[in-house]
Design a protein around this motif. Structure first.
Motif, PDB file in Angstrom:
ATOM      1  N   PHE A 372       0.827  -1.200   0.000  1.00 26.58           N
ATOM      2  CA  PHE A 372       0.000   0.000   0.000  1.00 26.58           C
ATOM      3  C   PHE A 372       0.866   1.256   0.000  1.00 26.58           C
ATOM      4  O   PHE A 372       0.649   2.188  -0.764  1.00 26.58           O
ATOM      5  CB  PHE A 372      -0.904  -0.020   1.230  1.00 26.58           C
ATOM      6  CG  PHE A 372      -1.918   1.095   1.269  1.00 26.58           C
ATOM      7  CD1 PHE A 372      -2.996   1.095   0.400  1.00 26.58           C
ATOM      8  CD2 PHE A 372      -1.800   2.137   2.174  1.00 26.58           C
ATOM      9  CE1 PHE A 372      -3.930   2.109   0.435  1.00 26.58           C
ATOM     10  CE2 PHE A 372      -2.729   3.148   2.219  1.00 26.58           C
ATOM     11  CZ  PHE A 372      -3.803   3.131   1.349  1.00 26.58           C
ATOM     12  N   GLU A 373       1.894   1.277   0.855  1.00 30.92           N
ATOM     13  CA  GLU A 373       2.772   2.440   0.925  1.00 30.92           C
ATOM     14  C   GLU A 373       3.547   2.628  -0.383  1.00 30.92           C
ATOM     15  O   GLU A 373       3.819   3.751  -0.790  1.00 30.92           O
ATOM     16  CB  GLU A 373       3.732   2.307   2.107  1.00 30.92           C
ATOM     17  CG  GLU A 373       3.025   2.456   3.455  1.00 30.92           C
ATOM     18  CD  GLU A 373       3.970   2.243   4.617  1.00 30.92           C
ATOM     19  OE1 GLU A 373       5.099   1.769   4.381  1.00 30.92           O
ATOM     20  OE2 GLU A 373       3.579   2.533   5.756  1.00 30.92           O
ATOM     21  N   SER A 374       3.883   1.525  -1.026  1.00 36.97           N
ATOM     22  CA  SER A 374       4.585   1.618  -2.312  1.00 36.97           C
ATOM     23  C   SER A 374       3.698   2.273  -3.359  1.00 36.97           C
ATOM     24  O   SER A 374       4.148   3.113  -4.149  1.00 36.97           O
ATOM     25  CB  SER A 374       5.014   0.225  -2.790  1.00 36.97           C
ATOM     26  OG  SER A 374       5.951  -0.339  -1.902  1.00 36.97           O
ATOM     27  N   LEU A 375       2.415   1.888  -3.365  1.00 33.83           N
ATOM     28  CA  LEU A 375       1.477   2.482  -4.318  1.00 33.83           C
ATOM     29  C   LEU A 375       1.310   3.977  -4.058  1.00 33.83           C
ATOM     30  O   LEU A 375       1.265   4.787  -4.996  1.00 33.83           O
ATOM     31  CB  LEU A 375       0.117   1.771  -4.241  1.00 33.83           C
ATOM     32  CG  LEU A 375       0.057   0.363  -4.837  1.00 33.83           C
ATOM     33  CD1 LEU A 375      -1.273  -0.291  -4.487  1.00 33.83           C
ATOM     34  CD2 LEU A 375       0.240   0.400  -6.341  1.00 33.83           C
ATOM     35  N   VAL A 376       1.221   4.337  -2.790  1.00 40.28           N
ATOM     36  CA  VAL A 376       1.070   5.746  -2.447  1.00 40.28           C
ATOM     37  C   VAL A 376       2.300   6.539  -2.890  1.00 40.28           C
ATOM     38  O   VAL A 376       2.189   7.654  -3.420  1.00 40.28           O
ATOM     39  CB  VAL A 376       0.838   5.919  -0.936  1.00 40.28           C
ATOM     40  CG1 VAL A 376       0.880   7.377  -0.546  1.00 40.28           C
ATOM     41  CG2 VAL A 376      -0.504   5.301  -0.543  1.00 40.28           C
ATOM     42  N   LEU A 377       3.479   5.950  -2.713  1.00 44.09           N
ATOM     43  CA  LEU A 377       4.709   6.622  -3.124  1.00 44.09           C
ATOM     44  C   LEU A 377       4.728   6.828  -4.640  1.00 44.09           C
ATOM     45  O   LEU A 377       5.198   7.855  -5.134  1.00 44.09           O
ATOM     46  CB  LEU A 377       5.924   5.808  -2.686  1.00 44.09           C
ATOM     47  CG  LEU A 377       7.304   6.435  -2.933  1.00 44.09           C
ATOM     48  CD1 LEU A 377       7.421   7.761  -2.186  1.00 44.09           C
ATOM     49  CD2 LEU A 377       8.412   5.481  -2.507  1.00 44.09           C
ATOM     50  N   ILE A 378       4.199   5.856  -5.377  1.00 42.55           N
ATOM     51  CA  ILE A 378       4.157   5.968  -6.838  1.00 42.55           C
ATOM     52  C   ILE A 378       3.309   7.164  -7.257  1.00 42.55           C
ATOM     53  O   ILE A 378       3.619   7.864  -8.226  1.00 42.55           O
ATOM     54  CB  ILE A 378       3.603   4.670  -7.457  1.00 42.55           C
ATOM     55  CG1 ILE A 378       4.619   3.533  -7.282  1.00 42.55           C
ATOM     56  CG2 ILE A 378       3.296   4.856  -8.943  1.00 42.55           C
ATOM     57  CD1 ILE A 378       4.056   2.175  -7.598  1.00 42.55           C
ATOM     58  N   THR A 379       2.234   7.428  -6.518  1.00 43.29           N
ATOM     59  CA  THR A 379       1.362   8.541  -6.889  1.00 43.29           C
ATOM     60  C   THR A 379       2.066   9.886  -6.755  1.00 43.29           C
ATOM     61  O   THR A 379       1.660  10.856  -7.407  1.00 43.29           O
ATOM     62  CB  THR A 379       0.074   8.569  -6.030  1.00 43.29           C
ATOM     63  OG1 THR A 379       0.417   8.822  -4.658  1.00 43.29           O
ATOM     64  CG2 THR A 379      -0.672   7.247  -6.137  1.00 43.29           C
ATOM     65  N   THR A 380       3.098   9.955  -5.939  1.00 44.06           N
ATOM     66  CA  THR A 380       3.837  11.211  -5.858  1.00 44.06           C
ATOM     67  C   THR A 380       4.554  11.507  -7.164  1.00 44.06           C
ATOM     68  O   THR A 380       4.837  12.662  -7.480  1.00 44.06           O
ATOM     69  CB  THR A 380       4.864  11.173  -4.710  1.00 44.06           C
ATOM     70  OG1 THR A 380       5.794  10.119  -4.927  1.00 44.06           O
ATOM     71  CG2 THR A 380       4.173  10.976  -3.370  1.00 44.06           C
TER      72      THR A 380
END
Length: 467
Positions: A372-380
């Motif tokens: 989940f945190e990886s996906l959120v980081l990708i959105t940055t």
């Protein structure tokens, strides 16, 4: 490419807005609240503690980033004057570089919206547990709370733009009340002894600024909010640019004053390890023992954080549907996304909240934050793709001599602003990190397959009358 001759007609209010009492176009105040509400989510409540380890030099990074964000806001304002349509960066990229660039802007923005909505909802649950401890007793009660936090703003959107605007104004006022209490009232209790060292690490001044900026870089995502919903703004050629700049300046003022006040209210060694800096600041203002006692500050800040995130979700839910709607009108997204009721693209809202909900359930079911945190980081990273394309479009318009899109008297000034905004956008990309850029590019390439299918369908539809 989009023809400028069609812009006034497309920018006009949709027919249903003239009849439906649930649809209402936003004025300047609501559009400004949309920008401010989307820029300021829940991150502000942790920002002072996040940058405190670098010392007060982090305020220099804040000032630099604020200048970049305002430059970006001014560029969006210029673009909105010539392209006052729903879709924002998508519209600008497509007008300058064609369908493919427009699709990439729409695709990346849409990914950013629904993944970020899931992240905001999960973060909001952390503050909800302060107000309702029972919510945090089991992971599935937390999951249900996160889903409720997502669907309530979605229902507000489905009720019509009239209610979206009302919720946004109320949420903005309620969440800024406690923030301004600290940002302004805290200055009366300011103690310079609490500031700590100017540079608290062994890094050089430039290194400390860059390191703290990497944390602060994404605090200004959302400056494009008014441009994405330009079709729902009254007199968009005039109001979208003003709302973008006013909202960005307003958010920057709260950020800077709030951070400075917390730095002066909470001792540096305590702030570095604080998990609730605004709570500590409120307690420092009203507790006789300097903040060690008293718990009402935590309740106030938790309420403000939840309201802040609900307001951000309310605005981002609308934006997450607006860009696919604009792309669907041009045949670059499935036609279903073009469905609009009460001034809101209902299919886009439902699909977006459904995807965000699925990601939320997966987050709690998997029992780990890693994916989940990886996906959120990708959105940055994906969030910055539309910024780069939009600022590149402005540079293209300025250099290509298209007089209908360029104001001759502002050519030099607009050129400098566009260059600064492009540099700011590149800084955002660099701050995402290597892993986020790598994985984000894969997300973009996955969209190429969607573009191929939609482009082929559009070509067949255009060729069928001749057959």
């Amino acid at each position: 490419m989009t023809s400028t001759a069609t812009l006034p007609a497309e920018a006009a209010a949709p027919p249903e807005q003239g009849r439906d009492p649930h649809a209402r176009r936003f004025g300047l105040p609501v559009a400004t609240c949309l920008v401010m509400g989307n820029i300021i989510g829940g991150g502000i409540f942790l920002l002072p503690a996040s940058v405190a380890p670098f010392g007060t030099i982090s305020l220099v990074a804040f000032a630099v980033l604020t200048a970049g964000a305002i430059a970006l806001a001014l560029v969006f304002g210029r673009l909105a004057e010539r392209h006052p349509q729903t879709g924002g960066p998508y519209v600008y990229a497509r007008a300058a570089f064609g369908d493919f660039a427009g699709f990439l802007a729409a695709w990346s923005y849409w990914i950013t919206a629904w993944v970020s909505n899931a992240a905001l909802a999960v973060a909001a649950v952390g503050y909800l547990t302060v107000l309702f401890p029972a919510v945090g007793e089991h992971k599935w009660s937390m999951c249900l709370a996160a889903l409720a936090v997502q669907w309530l703003p979605a229902l507000s959107n489905l009720a019509g733009t009239r209610y979206v605007g009302a919720v946004q104004v109320v949420a903005t006022v309620l969440k800024f009340a406690p923030l301004l209490l600290v940002a302004v009232g805290g200055l009366f209790f300011f103690d310079p002894a609490n500031l700590g060292p100017f540079r608290a690490t062994d890094q050089s001044a430039a290194g400390a600024v860059s390191a703290s900026a990497a944390i602060l870089l994404f605090s200004y995502l959302g400056v494009e909010s008014a441009t994405v919903s330009a079709g729902e703004v009254r007199d968009p050629a005039r109001n979208v640019g003003r709302a973008t700049v006013l909202g960005t300046v307003g958010a920057a003022t709260v950020y800077l004053l709030g951070t400075v006040a917390v730095f002066g209210l909470v001792a540096h060694d305590r702030l570095v390890s604080s998990t609730a800096p605004f709570t500590d600041a409120v307690n420092a203002m009203f507790s006789a023992d300097g903040g060690a006692g008293g718990t009402w500050g935590g309740t106030v800040v938790a309420c403000a954080a939840v309201i802040s995130m609900l307001g951000a979700l309310n605005g981002w839910t609308l934006l997450s549907a607006q860009t696919p709607y604009a792309a669907a009108k041009d045949g670059l997204f499935p036609k279903a996304f073009e469905t609009k009721k009460r001034g809101v693209p209902v299919v886009g809202v439902v699909v977006t909240v459904a995807l965000a909900s699925a990601l939320t359930v997966y987050n709690y079911a998997a029992g780990t934050q890693g994916v989940f945190e990886s996906l959120v980081l990708i959105t940055t990273f994906t969030a910055t793709v539309p910024y780069l394309l939009a600022t590149a479009a402005q540079i293209y318009f300025l250099l290509s001599g298209q007089r209908e899109r360029v104001h001759p008297g502002r050519l030099a000034r607009d050129g400098v602003l566009a260059a600064l905004a492009f540099g700011f956008s590149m800084w955002l990309v660099a701050g995402s990190g290597y892993a986020a850029v790598y994985q984000g590019v894969l997300f973009l390439f996955a969209g190429v397959l969607v573009y191929a299918a939609m482009s082929a369908k559009k070509h067949r539809a255009a060729a069928s009358p001749a057959e």
